[in-house]
Design a protein around this motif. Sequence first.
Motif, PDB file in Angstrom:
ATOM      1  N   HIS A 152       0.829  -1.204   0.000  1.00 25.85           N
ATOM      2  CA  HIS A 152       0.000   0.000   0.000  1.00 25.85           C
ATOM      3  C   HIS A 152       0.862   1.251   0.000  1.00 25.85           C
ATOM      4  O   HIS A 152       0.582   2.217  -0.731  1.00 25.85           O
ATOM      5  CB  HIS A 152      -0.942   0.024   1.196  1.00 25.85           C
ATOM      6  CG  HIS A 152      -1.687   1.315   1.306  1.00 25.85           C
ATOM      7  ND1 HIS A 152      -2.710   1.651   0.457  1.00 25.85           N
ATOM      8  CD2 HIS A 152      -1.500   2.396   2.119  1.00 25.85           C
ATOM      9  CE1 HIS A 152      -3.154   2.866   0.758  1.00 25.85           C
ATOM     10  NE2 HIS A 152      -2.427   3.328   1.755  1.00 25.85           N
ATOM     11  N   ILE A 153       1.904   1.251   0.817  1.00 24.34           N
ATOM     12  CA  ILE A 153       2.793   2.417   0.862  1.00 24.34           C
ATOM     13  C   ILE A 153       3.418   2.666  -0.506  1.00 24.34           C
ATOM     14  O   ILE A 153       3.517   3.815  -0.963  1.00 24.34           O
ATOM     15  CB  ILE A 153       3.872   2.216   1.941  1.00 24.34           C
ATOM     16  CG1 ILE A 153       3.229   2.257   3.331  1.00 24.34           C
ATOM     17  CG2 ILE A 153       4.959   3.285   1.829  1.00 24.34           C
ATOM     18  CD1 ILE A 153       4.164   1.898   4.465  1.00 24.34           C
ATOM     19  N   ASN A 154       3.812   1.600  -1.187  1.00 27.52           N
ATOM     20  CA  ASN A 154       4.417   1.748  -2.521  1.00 27.52           C
ATOM     21  C   ASN A 154       3.412   2.277  -3.540  1.00 27.52           C
ATOM     22  O   ASN A 154       3.747   3.129  -4.378  1.00 27.52           O
ATOM     23  CB  ASN A 154       4.985   0.410  -2.986  1.00 27.52           C
ATOM     24  CG  ASN A 154       6.227   0.011  -2.211  1.00 27.52           C
ATOM     25  OD1 ASN A 154       6.949   0.863  -1.692  1.00 27.52           O
ATOM     26  ND2 ASN A 154       6.479  -1.292  -2.107  1.00 27.52           N
ATOM     27  N   ILE A 155       2.168   1.774  -3.491  1.00 24.53           N
ATOM     28  CA  ILE A 155       1.129   2.252  -4.406  1.00 24.53           C
ATOM     29  C   ILE A 155       0.833   3.725  -4.137  1.00 24.53           C
ATOM     30  O   ILE A 155       0.714   4.539  -5.067  1.00 24.53           O
ATOM     31  CB  ILE A 155      -0.152   1.403  -4.262  1.00 24.53           C
ATOM     32  CG1 ILE A 155       0.076   0.000  -4.829  1.00 24.53           C
ATOM     33  CG2 ILE A 155      -1.337   2.071  -4.969  1.00 24.53           C
ATOM     34  CD1 ILE A 155      -1.058  -0.968  -4.560  1.00 24.53           C
ATOM     35  N   GLU A 156       0.731   4.083  -2.878  1.00 22.29           N
ATOM     36  CA  GLU A 156       0.451   5.465  -2.510  1.00 22.29           C
ATOM     37  C   GLU A 156       1.564   6.393  -2.998  1.00 22.29           C
ATOM     38  O   GLU A 156       1.297   7.504  -3.508  1.00 22.29           O
ATOM     39  CB  GLU A 156       0.303   5.572  -0.986  1.00 22.29           C
ATOM     40  CG  GLU A 156      -0.034   6.961  -0.476  1.00 22.29           C
ATOM     41  CD  GLU A 156      -1.465   7.373  -0.747  1.00 22.29           C
ATOM     42  OE1 GLU A 156      -1.810   8.529  -0.441  1.00 22.29           O
ATOM     43  OE2 GLU A 156      -2.245   6.563  -1.285  1.00 22.29           O
ATOM     44  N   LYS A 157       2.797   5.945  -2.879  1.00 20.63           N
ATOM     45  CA  LYS A 157       3.924   6.753  -3.348  1.00 20.63           C
ATOM     46  C   LYS A 157       3.835   6.990  -4.857  1.00 20.63           C
ATOM     47  O   LYS A 157       4.027   8.115  -5.339  1.00 20.63           O
ATOM     48  CB  LYS A 157       5.241   6.052  -2.999  1.00 20.63           C
ATOM     49  CG  LYS A 157       6.481   6.825  -3.405  1.00 20.63           C
ATOM     50  CD  LYS A 157       7.751   6.054  -3.041  1.00 20.63           C
ATOM     51  CE  LYS A 157       8.992   6.821  -3.501  1.00 20.63           C
ATOM     52  NZ  LYS A 157      10.243   6.068  -3.193  1.00 20.63           N
ATOM     53  N   LYS A 158       3.518   5.940  -5.599  1.00 17.30           N
ATOM     54  CA  LYS A 158       3.401   6.068  -7.056  1.00 17.30           C
ATOM     55  C   LYS A 158       2.254   6.996  -7.432  1.00 17.30           C
ATOM     56  O   LYS A 158       2.363   7.789  -8.370  1.00 17.30           O
ATOM     57  CB  LYS A 158       3.196   4.687  -7.685  1.00 17.30           C
ATOM     58  CG  LYS A 158       4.421   3.795  -7.627  1.00 17.30           C
ATOM     59  CD  LYS A 158       4.143   2.442  -8.261  1.00 17.30           C
ATOM     60  CE  LYS A 158       5.374   1.550  -8.188  1.00 17.30           C
ATOM     61  NZ  LYS A 158       5.110   0.201  -8.758  1.00 17.30           N
ATOM     62  N   LEU A 159       1.132   6.900  -6.709  1.00 18.72           N
ATOM     63  CA  LEU A 159      -0.010   7.764  -7.004  1.00 18.72           C
ATOM     64  C   LEU A 159       0.315   9.229  -6.757  1.00 18.72           C
ATOM     65  O   LEU A 159      -0.132  10.113  -7.493  1.00 18.72           O
ATOM     66  CB  LEU A 159      -1.217   7.337  -6.163  1.00 18.72           C
ATOM     67  CG  LEU A 159      -1.872   6.002  -6.522  1.00 18.72           C
ATOM     68  CD1 LEU A 159      -2.954   5.642  -5.504  1.00 18.72           C
ATOM     69  CD2 LEU A 159      -2.469   6.039  -7.925  1.00 18.72           C
ATOM     70  N   LEU A 160       1.097   9.486  -5.722  1.00 19.42           N
ATOM     71  CA  LEU A 160       1.459  10.870  -5.401  1.00 19.42           C
ATOM     72  C   LEU A 160       2.470  11.421  -6.396  1.00 19.42           C
ATOM     73  O   LEU A 160       2.481  12.623  -6.689  1.00 19.42           O
ATOM     74  CB  LEU A 160       2.018  10.944  -3.981  1.00 19.42           C
ATOM     75  CG  LEU A 160       1.004  10.701  -2.851  1.00 19.42           C
ATOM     76  CD1 LEU A 160       1.717  10.626  -1.510  1.00 19.42           C
ATOM     77  CD2 LEU A 160      -0.061  11.787  -2.823  1.00 19.42           C
ATOM     78  N   GLU A 161       3.336  10.556  -6.912  1.00 17.57           N
ATOM     79  CA  GLU A 161       4.364  10.994  -7.856  1.00 17.57           C
ATOM     80  C   GLU A 161       3.813  11.199  -9.254  1.00 17.57           C
ATOM     81  O   GLU A 161       4.287  12.064  -9.997  1.00 17.57           O
ATOM     82  CB  GLU A 161       5.501   9.969  -7.904  1.00 17.57           C
ATOM     83  CG  GLU A 161       6.337   9.917  -6.624  1.00 17.57           C
ATOM     84  CD  GLU A 161       7.358   8.795  -6.669  1.00 17.57           C
ATOM     85  OE1 GLU A 161       7.270   7.941  -7.588  1.00 17.57           O
ATOM     86  OE2 GLU A 161       8.248   8.764  -5.790  1.00 17.57           O
ATOM     87  N   LYS A 162       2.824  10.394  -9.625  1.00 17.27           N
ATOM     88  CA  LYS A 162       2.321  10.399 -10.995  1.00 17.27           C
ATOM     89  C   LYS A 162       1.265  11.498 -11.159  1.00 17.27           C
ATOM     90  O   LYS A 162       0.200  11.456 -10.535  1.00 17.27           O
ATOM     91  CB  LYS A 162       1.732   9.030 -11.345  1.00 17.27           C
ATOM     92  CG  LYS A 162       1.449   8.828 -12.814  1.00 17.27           C
ATOM     93  CD  LYS A 162       0.935   7.415 -13.075  1.00 17.27           C
ATOM     94  CE  LYS A 162       1.976   6.375 -12.756  1.00 17.27           C
ATOM     95  NZ  LYS A 162       1.520   5.005 -13.079  1.00 17.27           N
ATOM     96  N   LYS A 163       1.551  12.479 -12.000  1.00 20.01           N
ATOM     97  CA  LYS A 163       0.621  13.584 -12.190  1.00 20.01           C
ATOM     98  C   LYS A 163      -0.563  13.186 -13.071  1.00 20.01           C
ATOM     99  O   LYS A 163      -1.682  13.595 -12.839  1.00 20.01           O
ATOM    100  CB  LYS A 163       1.359  14.773 -12.809  1.00 20.01           C
ATOM    101  CG  LYS A 163       2.420  15.362 -11.893  1.00 20.01           C
ATOM    102  CD  LYS A 163       3.096  16.568 -12.535  1.00 20.01           C
ATOM    103  CE  LYS A 163       4.150  17.155 -11.600  1.00 20.01           C
ATOM    104  NZ  LYS A 163       4.839  18.327 -12.211  1.00 20.01           N
ATOM    105  N   LYS A 164      -0.304  12.395 -14.090  1.00 19.63           N
ATOM    106  CA  LYS A 164      -1.367  11.978 -14.994  1.00 19.63           C
ATOM    107  C   LYS A 164      -1.290  10.466 -15.210  1.00 19.63           C
ATOM    108  O   LYS A 164      -0.209   9.918 -15.405  1.00 19.63           O
ATOM    109  CB  LYS A 164      -1.233  12.685 -16.347  1.00 19.63           C
ATOM    110  CG  LYS A 164      -1.592  14.160 -16.329  1.00 19.63           C
ATOM    111  CD  LYS A 164      -1.555  14.736 -17.748  1.00 19.63           C
ATOM    112  CE  LYS A 164      -1.965  16.199 -17.752  1.00 19.63           C
ATOM    113  NZ  LYS A 164      -1.949  16.765 -19.126  1.00 19.63           N
TER     114      LYS A 164
END
Length: 303
Positions: A152-164
């Motif tokens: 979950h932490i890894n998914i959340e990090k990717k979601l925050l980094e990815k603008k689109k």
Amino acid sequence: METNTKKIDEISIPVPWGHVAARTWGEAQDPLIVCVHGIMDNAGTFNRLIPYLPNSFYYVCIDLPGHGRSSHFPPHLPIHTINYVLVYRIIFKYFQKKFIIMAHSYGGQIGFIFAQLYPECIEKLIMLDTIITFPIAVKNFKHYLSRSVDAHINIEKKLLEKKKPPSYTHEEALDRLWNGRSYAPIKLEAAKALLERAIAPTEDGKFIFTVDQRLKNAINPLRDIRCTIEMLKVHPVRCPVLIVLGSESTAQQVFLSSIIQFLKRRRNVRIKYAEGNHDVHNDSPELVAPYVVKFLLYQKNKL
């Protein structure tokens, strides 16, 4: 095949975090069937099956939160199966009457739990290539839960980094949905039925997938086979139950043979097999429909 004279409509069910979208078939005054798809799918999974079913029911095919056209759950926290049990309860309160559940895969697993918790709400339960949430063996407790937290932490990090989110042409999106199934391939027509609600257009004429990425790491209740069977004994599903399994599917039955044998001994449970894979209800609805029609039209005291 049933004559397809059902009225089709779209409704929106309010929930505290937004709305649950649904496609309805039939007339609202008829007996209610709530139809629930599997994880990462949407209400379109029933588009090909419902035309084969009786016109005397009101079919409400929902997009679970985070799927299709429904709102996502509030951000940042992991997705847990209990979140979706809450959705079933909200739907019951919205319609204010008992209903039949017809559900595929993860949607059926949630429906099974709901039927255990709220037997007074459910008339019948139809499970399409599904039984229960995957048990977690005691020896796997630490690995399963720690892996889920870190994932979950890894998914959340990717979601925050990815603008689109990545975008695709319509053909590319269909190809990804068609060829990206976890359990088994589906037919092209079945993929097309899902695609309509799985994507949203972008300003540049392409499409993005709307599914909540946290669903790749949905967390199930922590219980093993022994606990599951004991809970079924103490808190059984009391309504009539139909389970239609794909004869070639390995989604659950290979791992849950003891649960299947236990359920076969219950007088209110019927288990049938249709030739096909995990999505047999969508791939070959004409094979699944006869079992569902017979079950729907049975009087409760004749099961």
